[in-house]
Design an enzyme around this catalytic site. Structure first.
Site, PDB file in Angstrom:
ATOM      1  N   LEU A 258     -21.655  21.077 -50.570  1.00  0.00           N
ATOM      2  CA  LEU A 258     -22.730  21.834 -49.929  1.00  0.00           C
ATOM      3  C   LEU A 258     -22.471  23.338 -50.016  1.00  0.00           C
ATOM      4  CD1 LEU A 258     -23.614  19.740 -46.742  1.00  0.00           C
ATOM      5  CD2 LEU A 258     -25.052  20.133 -48.744  1.00  0.00           C
ATOM      6  N   ARG A 262     -25.220  25.667 -51.471  1.00  0.00           N
ATOM      7  CA  ARG A 262     -25.791  26.816 -50.755  1.00  0.00           C
ATOM      8  C   ARG A 262     -25.803  28.053 -51.644  1.00  0.00           C
ATOM      9  NH1 ARG A 262     -22.197  24.781 -45.731  1.00  0.00           N
ATOM     10  NH2 ARG A 262     -23.791  23.410 -44.829  1.00  0.00           N
ATOM     11  N   PHE A 400     -32.916  23.231 -46.490  1.00  0.00           N
ATOM     12  CA  PHE A 400     -32.000  22.680 -47.489  1.00  0.00           C
ATOM     13  C   PHE A 400     -30.556  23.090 -47.252  1.00  0.00           C
ATOM     14  CE2 PHE A 400     -34.885  22.114 -51.492  1.00  0.00           C
ATOM     15  CZ  PHE A 400     -35.016  20.776 -51.219  1.00  0.00           C
ATOM     16  N   GLU A 401     -29.630  22.205 -47.651  1.00  0.00           N
ATOM     17  CA  GLU A 401     -28.193  22.513 -47.693  1.00  0.00           C
ATOM     18  C   GLU A 401     -27.639  22.986 -46.353  1.00  0.00           C
ATOM     19  OE1 GLU A 401     -27.444  21.348 -50.305  1.00  0.00           O
ATOM     20  OE2 GLU A 401     -28.488  22.102 -52.049  1.00  0.00           O
ATOM     21  N   GLY A 402     -28.140  22.421 -45.277  1.00  0.00           N
ATOM     22  CA  GLY A 402     -27.743  22.858 -43.942  1.00  0.00           C
ATOM     23  C   GLY A 402     -28.703  23.924 -43.465  1.00  0.00           C
TER      24      GLY A 402
END
Length: 590
Positions: A258, A262, A400-402
């Site tokens: 991740l 990011r 997205f992505e956290g």
């Protein structure tokens, strides 16, 4: 090669501009890779834009395979597995140039990033030999399966299970993964599940395995040309050889992949931001109102200037971070027996910077997309104009992505954890600052170009240390419960990284080309630093008011006032000059 820096150290140290990588340092080979990506998108993908947007699986896979023929799917894959084994600056350029392809860029990005990289960094030699060559050509497409109906940000709350068979030859996987990009046509799935319901682990699952099924396509706000479905696992027999790395190490794979995801997302946001400037500047020059182009109106010019300024900061941040990652990732020996552990350690080094890029990049693109629609007026609300799609597509990036909220908690949290481990002298710096502040006298005169901007960056770091020191002393182990304070600390770090990246890039440009050839960059840097400092000062006052009261608060605010003392610059005139150049060029301008 840039000088290796400890992740997060920028907030407590001065940085030499010679040590940073900027977009102005690209080699001829890197520029050729970027141009090849751009040419592929324009020649092969954009002519099919409307078909892709209607979600044509066959066409998307066909185009992915064409990208594979050019090597665009193997940028991060070692040559021994038929990849290109490129440096991070080069692979970042590919991610940036893909942006014009809208949904297709997401399909390709998910495949080469979070879909393929778990095997690259954490797979065994046999797993790499089995899967990577087909992923590099696009013969097989990958998907990353972490999110579940009941666990998004709380990834470790996943309920998917993996039970080892009695004979020890396979795991029986059960569960549902949700919102999986590429699920409709992927053949290889990186799946997270808990062994015996406890140990969070990672598995390579193939679509052909019995018990694997795909849910219906989600009807999304944007990125409509990308596949987003559920992955359903019902007593799927996954061979033990398909366990990725080790049992119970799934969280290390998930979070480190991740981190890279990011960063790649920020690169995509950068490319889309540049595209938005080009679309909007051209439209503003063509659109006539009151018998003259709307680009001649001051408020429209202000918007275009701010769009270019924010993109300049993001551009500087992204490639500075790519340079940092290159300085670290050369250490990974992917064929070694401890490749997984080495990969986790190296990728984690710049986790904090990856989160900063993700938050700043996604929010920058959202700002540009919104302003782009506004400048287009009513036409910006019509699907015929691409800015309408950019606006819809951009919204997912903050999730997205956290989510950006999760990333804002991770930024100071990661920094403090590193300090507690003795990896960064954060608390020592904060304690030394306390005695310095008692006798601190602000600098009053600035004679050299960008001298005040350099000073303000150093003061911003002192403000962070002051607030961070107070927060740690006041809340200690309960600081993680003070999410508003952590968010403020994160936002200060984001602003510092932004302003410093722009400043370092401009200093490097001046050193290379001379002041006369860098006027736009100089003026953008002045705006970035002064406006970022305004934000930092406001955040600091807000945080101090939350943490202190009475005489102590008055004392701290007095210190802050000294740290924040400066001579304002005429940002209105600076933006007018910047806008004039961008409108004339009709594209992003350094």
């Amino acid at each position: 090669m840039t000088e290796k820096k400890i992740g997060g150290s920028f907030i407590i140290e001065d940085v030499d501009f010679h040590s940073v990588v900027t977009p102005d340092d690209f080699t001829e080979e890197q520029r050729m890779i970027a141009d090849a990506t751009k040419d592929f998108i324009e020649a092969e993908v954009l002519p099919h834009d409307e078909e892709i947007e209607k979600l044509d699986y066959h066409l998307t896979v066909e185009l992915l395979q064409k990208a594979g023929e050019l090597g665009l799917l193997g940028a991060d894959v070692p040559e021994e597995y038929n990849g290109l084994g490129l440096d991070k600056v080069s692979s970042t350029l590919i991610s940036e140039r893909l942006s014009k392809a809208s949904s297709f860029a997401l399909s390709l990005g998910a495949h080469i990033g979070i879909g393929t990289l778990p095997i690259v960094y954490f797979g065994t030699t046999d797993q790499k030999r089995k899967y990577l060559p087909d992923l590099v050509t696009g013969k097989k497409i990958a998907a990353y399966c972490l999110t579940e109906p009941s666990s998004g940000s709380d990834a470790l709350g996943a309920k998917a299970t993996a039970t080892l068979s009695k004979d020890g030859t396979y795991y029986l996987l059960n569960g549902t993964k949700q919102f999986i990009t590429n699920a409709g046509f992927a053949e290889v799935f990186i799946v997270y599940a808990k062994v015996n319901g406890k140990e969070f682990s990672t598995f390579i699952v193939e679509k052909s395995m019995e018990g694997v099924s795909i849910g219906t396509e989600e009807k999304k706000m944007g990125i409509k040309g990308s596949s987003t479905c559920s992955l359903i696992l019902e007593d799927v027999k996954v061979p033990v050889d398909n366990l990725l790395w080790e049992i119970g190490k799934g969280h290390l794979i998930a979070f480190n992949i991740l981190n890279i995801g990011r960063f790649k997302l920020a690169a995509g946001c950068l490319g889309a931001s540049k595209d938005t400037i080009e679309l909007t500047a051209k439209y503003a020059n063509e659109r006539q109102q009151f018998n003259k182009p709307i680009s001649s109106f001051s408020l429209i010019r202000k918007k275009i200037a701010e769009m270019n300024i924010k993109t300049f900061a993001l551009d500087s941040m992204v490639y500075r971070t790519a340079g940092l990652m290159d300085s670290n990732m050369s250490e990974i020996e992917l064929s070694g027996s401890d490749a997984g552990l080495a990969s986790a350690k190296v990728i984690a080094e710049y986790a904090l910077e990856c989160s900063i890029n993700k938050v700043f990049g996604s929010e920058t693109l959202d700002f540009l997309a919104d302003e782009g629609v506004q400048i287009h007026g009513g036409y910006g609300f019509i699907q015929e104009y691409k800015v309408e799609r950019i606006y819809r597509d951009s919204r997912i990036n903050r999730i997205f992505e956290g989510t950006n909220e999760i990333n804002r908690l991770l930024i100071p949290g990661t920094l403090i954890k590193r300090a507690m481990k003795g990896e960064l002298p954060l608390m020592q710096k904060a304690q030394a600052l306390q005695s310095e502040l008692l006798t601190f006298v602000p600098t009053r005169t600035f004679e050299q170009l960008l001298e005040q901007e350099e000073y303000l960056i150093s003061m911003a770091k002192k403000i962070f240390l002051m607030l961070g020191g107070i927060a740690v002393q006041k809340y200690q182990l309960k600081l993680e419960e003070e999410q508003e304070i952590l968010s403020h600390l994160a936002d200060i770090m984001i602003q510092v990284f932004s302003m410093e990246s722009a400043y370092l890039r401009t200093k490097k440009l001046i050193d290379k080309k001379g002041e006369a050839h860098c006027q736009n960059s100089i003026e953008m840097t002045q705006v970035i630093v002064h406006e970022s400092f305004d934000i930092i000062e406001h955040l600091a006052k807000d945080a101090l008011s939350a943490m202190e009261s009475g005489d102590i608060l008055r004392t701290q605010l007095s210190i802050l006032k000294k740290l924040a003392r400066r001579v304002p610059v005429n940002t209105i005139e600076l933006k007018r000059q910047i806008a004039k150049r961008v409108i004339s060029a009709e594209k992003f301008l350094v």
